[in-house]
Design a protein around this motif. Structure first.
Motif, PDB file in Angstrom:
ATOM      1  N   SER A  35     -30.798  14.783  11.437  1.00  0.00           N
ATOM      2  CA  SER A  35     -29.953  13.742  10.846  1.00  0.00           C
ATOM      3  C   SER A  35     -28.805  13.367  11.772  1.00  0.00           C
ATOM      4  CB  SER A  35     -29.395  14.235   9.503  1.00  0.00           C
ATOM      5  OG  SER A  35     -30.446  14.543   8.599  1.00  0.00           O
ATOM      6  N   ALA A  36     -28.190  14.379  12.399  1.00  0.00           N
ATOM      7  CA  ALA A  36     -27.090  14.102  13.319  1.00  0.00           C
ATOM      8  C   ALA A  36     -27.577  13.308  14.524  1.00  0.00           C
ATOM      9  CB  ALA A  36     -26.446  15.417  13.761  1.00  0.00           C
ATOM     10  N   ASP A  37     -28.741  13.683  15.051  1.00  0.00           N
ATOM     11  CA  ASP A  37     -29.297  12.947  16.190  1.00  0.00           C
ATOM     12  C   ASP A  37     -29.556  11.497  15.843  1.00  0.00           C
ATOM     13  OD1 ASP A  37     -29.210  14.936  18.032  1.00  0.00           O
ATOM     14  OD2 ASP A  37     -31.358  15.334  18.087  1.00  0.00           O
ATOM     15  N   LEU A  38     -30.157  11.258  14.671  1.00  0.00           N
ATOM     16  CA  LEU A  38     -30.476   9.892  14.259  1.00  0.00           C
ATOM     17  C   LEU A  38     -29.210   9.054  14.123  1.00  0.00           C
ATOM     18  CD1 LEU A  38     -32.492   7.777  13.360  1.00  0.00           C
ATOM     19  CD2 LEU A  38     -32.367   8.710  11.036  1.00  0.00           C
ATOM     20  N   LEU A  39     -28.171   9.630  13.515  1.00  0.00           N
ATOM     21  CA  LEU A  39     -26.916   8.896  13.346  1.00  0.00           C
ATOM     22  C   LEU A  39     -26.268   8.585  14.693  1.00  0.00           C
ATOM     23  CD1 LEU A  39     -24.619   7.779  11.612  1.00  0.00           C
ATOM     24  CD2 LEU A  39     -23.671  10.100  11.515  1.00  0.00           C
ATOM     25  N   LEU A  40     -26.184   9.598  15.562  1.00  0.00           N
ATOM     26  CA  LEU A  40     -25.526   9.403  16.854  1.00  0.00           C
ATOM     27  C   LEU A  40     -26.324   8.471  17.758  1.00  0.00           C
ATOM     28  CD1 LEU A  40     -24.285  13.054  17.529  1.00  0.00           C
ATOM     29  CD2 LEU A  40     -22.896  11.061  16.902  1.00  0.00           C
ATOM     30  N   LEU A  41     -27.649   8.605  17.739  1.00  0.00           N
ATOM     31  CA  LEU A  41     -28.482   7.718  18.554  1.00  0.00           C
ATOM     32  C   LEU A  41     -28.354   6.260  18.107  1.00  0.00           C
ATOM     33  CD1 LEU A  41     -31.714   9.890  18.910  1.00  0.00           C
ATOM     34  CD2 LEU A  41     -30.258   9.103  20.790  1.00  0.00           C
TER      35      LEU A  41
ATOM     36  N   ALA B 219     -37.086   7.643  20.194  1.00  0.00           N
ATOM     37  CA  ALA B 219     -36.122   8.721  20.409  1.00  0.00           C
ATOM     38  C   ALA B 219     -35.954   9.565  19.152  1.00  0.00           C
ATOM     39  CB  ALA B 219     -34.781   8.132  20.836  1.00  0.00           C
ATOM     40  N   ALA B 220     -35.896   8.904  17.983  1.00  0.00           N
ATOM     41  CA  ALA B 220     -35.763   9.631  16.723  1.00  0.00           C
ATOM     42  C   ALA B 220     -36.994  10.487  16.464  1.00  0.00           C
ATOM     43  CB  ALA B 220     -35.545   8.645  15.571  1.00  0.00           C
ATOM     44  N   THR B 221     -38.171   9.963  16.793  1.00  0.00           N
ATOM     45  CA  THR B 221     -39.406  10.736  16.635  1.00  0.00           C
ATOM     46  C   THR B 221     -39.369  11.997  17.486  1.00  0.00           C
ATOM     47  OG1 THR B 221     -40.684   8.734  16.185  1.00  0.00           O
ATOM     48  CG2 THR B 221     -41.917  10.688  16.879  1.00  0.00           C
ATOM     49  N   ALA B 222     -38.854  11.876  18.715  1.00  0.00           N
ATOM     50  CA  ALA B 222     -38.757  13.038  19.600  1.00  0.00           C
ATOM     51  C   ALA B 222     -37.861  14.106  18.992  1.00  0.00           C
ATOM     52  CB  ALA B 222     -38.229  12.615  20.967  1.00  0.00           C
ATOM     53  N   SER B 223     -36.752  13.685  18.381  1.00  0.00           N
ATOM     54  CA  SER B 223     -35.840  14.637  17.751  1.00  0.00           C
ATOM     55  C   SER B 223     -36.509  15.353  16.583  1.00  0.00           C
ATOM     56  CB  SER B 223     -34.574  13.914  17.275  1.00  0.00           C
ATOM     57  OG  SER B 223     -33.697  14.801  16.598  1.00  0.00           O
ATOM     58  N   VAL B 224     -37.196  14.586  15.736  1.00  0.00           N
ATOM     59  CA  VAL B 224     -37.877  15.173  14.576  1.00  0.00           C
ATOM     60  C   VAL B 224     -38.954  16.160  15.029  1.00  0.00           C
ATOM     61  CG1 VAL B 224     -39.384  14.685  12.613  1.00  0.00           C
ATOM     62  CG2 VAL B 224     -37.384  13.232  13.041  1.00  0.00           C
ATOM     63  N   LEU B 225     -39.745  15.760  16.007  1.00  0.00           N
ATOM     64  CA  LEU B 225     -40.807  16.634  16.498  1.00  0.00           C
ATOM     65  C   LEU B 225     -40.244  17.900  17.122  1.00  0.00           C
ATOM     66  CD1 LEU B 225     -43.272  14.056  18.129  1.00  0.00           C
ATOM     67  CD2 LEU B 225     -43.556  15.279  15.961  1.00  0.00           C
ATOM     68  N   TRP B 226     -39.180  17.756  17.914  1.00  0.00           N
ATOM     69  CA  TRP B 226     -38.634  18.908  18.619  1.00  0.00           C
ATOM     70  C   TRP B 226     -38.033  19.935  17.656  1.00  0.00           C
ATOM     71  CZ3 TRP B 226     -38.903  21.922  22.462  1.00  0.00           C
ATOM     72  CH2 TRP B 226     -37.845  22.784  22.798  1.00  0.00           C
ATOM     73  N   PHE B 227     -37.200  19.474  16.737  1.00  0.00           N
ATOM     74  CA  PHE B 227     -36.563  20.431  15.832  1.00  0.00           C
ATOM     75  C   PHE B 227     -37.557  21.000  14.819  1.00  0.00           C
ATOM     76  CE2 PHE B 227     -32.700  18.228  17.329  1.00  0.00           C
ATOM     77  CZ  PHE B 227     -32.024  19.346  17.799  1.00  0.00           C
ATOM     78  N   SER B 228     -38.587  20.238  14.486  1.00  0.00           N
ATOM     79  CA  SER B 228     -39.657  20.790  13.652  1.00  0.00           C
ATOM     80  C   SER B 228     -40.399  21.889  14.405  1.00  0.00           C
ATOM     81  CB  SER B 228     -40.642  19.688  13.240  1.00  0.00           C
ATOM     82  OG  SER B 228     -40.016  18.726  12.418  1.00  0.00           O
ATOM     83  N   LEU B 229     -40.625  21.649  15.699  1.00  0.00           N
ATOM     84  CA  LEU B 229     -41.291  22.651  16.525  1.00  0.00           C
ATOM     85  C   LEU B 229     -40.443  23.917  16.650  1.00  0.00           C
ATOM     86  CD1 LEU B 229     -43.622  23.463  18.411  1.00  0.00           C
ATOM     87  CD2 LEU B 229     -42.378  22.360  20.281  1.00  0.00           C
ATOM     88  N   LEU B 230     -39.127  23.739  16.830  1.00  0.00           N
ATOM     89  CA  LEU B 230     -38.243  24.899  16.912  1.00  0.00           C
ATOM     90  C   LEU B 230     -38.296  25.725  15.629  1.00  0.00           C
ATOM     91  CD1 LEU B 230     -34.957  23.594  18.611  1.00  0.00           C
ATOM     92  CD2 LEU B 230     -36.735  25.021  19.615  1.00  0.00           C
ATOM     93  N   ALA B 231     -38.199  25.028  14.480  1.00  0.00           N
ATOM     94  CA  ALA B 231     -38.169  25.738  13.203  1.00  0.00           C
ATOM     95  C   ALA B 231     -39.497  26.424  12.911  1.00  0.00           C
ATOM     96  CB  ALA B 231     -37.815  24.764  12.074  1.00  0.00           C
ATOM     97  N   TRP B 232     -40.589  25.698  13.104  1.00  0.00           N
ATOM     98  CA  TRP B 232     -41.906  26.273  12.804  1.00  0.00           C
ATOM     99  C   TRP B 232     -42.335  27.278  13.871  1.00  0.00           C
ATOM    100  CZ3 TRP B 232     -46.486  25.914  15.663  1.00  0.00           C
ATOM    101  CH2 TRP B 232     -47.615  26.449  15.034  1.00  0.00           C
ATOM    102  N   GLY B 233     -42.229  26.865  15.134  1.00  0.00           N
ATOM    103  CA  GLY B 233     -42.677  27.732  16.213  1.00  0.00           C
ATOM    104  C   GLY B 233     -41.835  28.979  16.350  1.00  0.00           C
ATOM    105  N   GLY B 234     -40.518  28.840  16.167  1.00  0.00           N
ATOM    106  CA  GLY B 234     -39.654  30.008  16.266  1.00  0.00           C
ATOM    107  C   GLY B 234     -39.994  31.055  15.233  1.00  0.00           C
ATOM    108  N   ALA B 235     -40.303  30.612  14.010  1.00  0.00           N
ATOM    109  CA  ALA B 235     -40.672  31.558  12.962  1.00  0.00           C
ATOM    110  C   ALA B 235     -42.043  32.182  13.236  1.00  0.00           C
ATOM    111  CB  ALA B 235     -40.673  30.858  11.606  1.00  0.00           C
TER     112      ALA B 235
END
Length: 205
Positions: A45-51, A150-166
Motif C-alpha cells: 500500500s505504501a509503495d502504491l501511494l508513493l509511486l 511498477a505496482a504489480t512488481a511491488s505486489v509480486l515481490w512482497f507476496s513472494l517475501l511473505a510466502w517464500g520466507g515462511a
C-alpha cells in the motif's frame, strides 16, 4: 502500452529487490510466520501511494525543468552503485542481512507500526518511489500503464517475501543463504547502474 507496463514491472522489480530494512523486516516476520502478510500488505500500500505521488508529480517537474532528468539519472547511478557495493561487501564478509532476534513475539499493532516505520523513515524509499522510478516512467508512452507495471512488481515481490520466507524459513536462517542472496543483489544493482550510466532507457540530453 504493453512496453510501458513491462518497463514498469522490470524497473521497479529490479530496484525493490535490494535487501533493506523494509524487506528484511518482512522476511524476519515470514521466517517466524508472524503477521507477515499484514506487513507485506502495508508495504504494498505504501509503495502504491508513493509511486502514484511520484509518478504524476515528477512528470510535471521534468516538463518544467528538462535538465532535472540528467541530475536524476546520475543520482540514480550513484545510489545503485552504493547499494551494489554494500550488498557485495556483505556477501564477501559474511555479514548476515537478516536479524532473527529472540524475545517476546510482537502483536499485530506493533507489526503494523514497525512496518510503517521501516518504510516511511527510510530515505531510500523516497528516492526510489518519488524520484528514480518516476524519472524512467516519465519517458514512457503511457505513465499510467508504467505505474501499473511498477505496482504489480511491488505486489509480486512482497507476496513472494511473505510466502517464500515462511515456506523456506529453515533455509533462510542460514548465514550462507544470505551471502548468496546479497551477492545476487549486488550484481543486479551493478548491472542496472551500468545500463543507466550508458543511457539505456533514459534519453541523454
Amino acid at each position: 502500452m504493453l512496453e510501458s507496463y513491462l518497463t514498469g514491472l522490470v524497473v521497479c522489480g529490479g530496484i525493490i529487490v535490494a535487501i533493506g530494512a523494509q524487506n528484511a523486516y518482512v522476511l524476519g516476520l515470514a521466517t517466524r510466520r508472524r503477521f507477515h502478510w499484514w506487513s507485506a500488505g502495508v508495504c504494498m500500500s505504501a509503495d502504491l501511494l508513493l509511486l502514484t505521488l511520484g509518478m504524476f508529480g515528477i512528470s510535471a517537474l521534468l516538463l518544467a525543468m528538462p535538465g532535472t532528468l540528467a541530475v536524476l539519472r546520475w543520482a540514480g547511478v550513484a545510489f545503485l552503485c552504493w547499494l551494489a557495493f554494500h550488498a557485495l561487501r556483505r556477501a564477501w564478509t559474511g555479514q548476515q542481512g537478516l536479524g532473527l532476534a529472540g524475545g517476546e513475539a510482537p502483536g499485530l499493532r506493533q507489526v503494523v507500526f514497525a512496518t510503517l516505520a521501516v518504510t516511511l523513515l527510510n530515505p531510500q524509499v523516497y528516492l526510489d518511489t518519488l524520484l528514480l522510478i518516476p524519472s524512467v516512467g516519465a519517458q514512457q508512452a503511457s505513465s499510467a500503464t508504467f505505474l501499473a507495471g511498477a505496482a504489480t512488481a511491488s505486489v509480486l515481490w512482497f507476496s513472494l517475501l511473505a510466502w517464500g520466507g515462511a515456506a523456506l524459513s529453515p533455509w533462510l536462517t542460514r548465514p550462507l543463504a544470505w551471502r548468496l542472496i546479497d551477492g545476487a543483489i549486488g550484481m543486479m544493482m551493478a548491472a542496472i547502474a551500468f545500463n543507466l550510466a550508458m543511457g539505456n532507457g533514459v534519453p541523454v540530453a
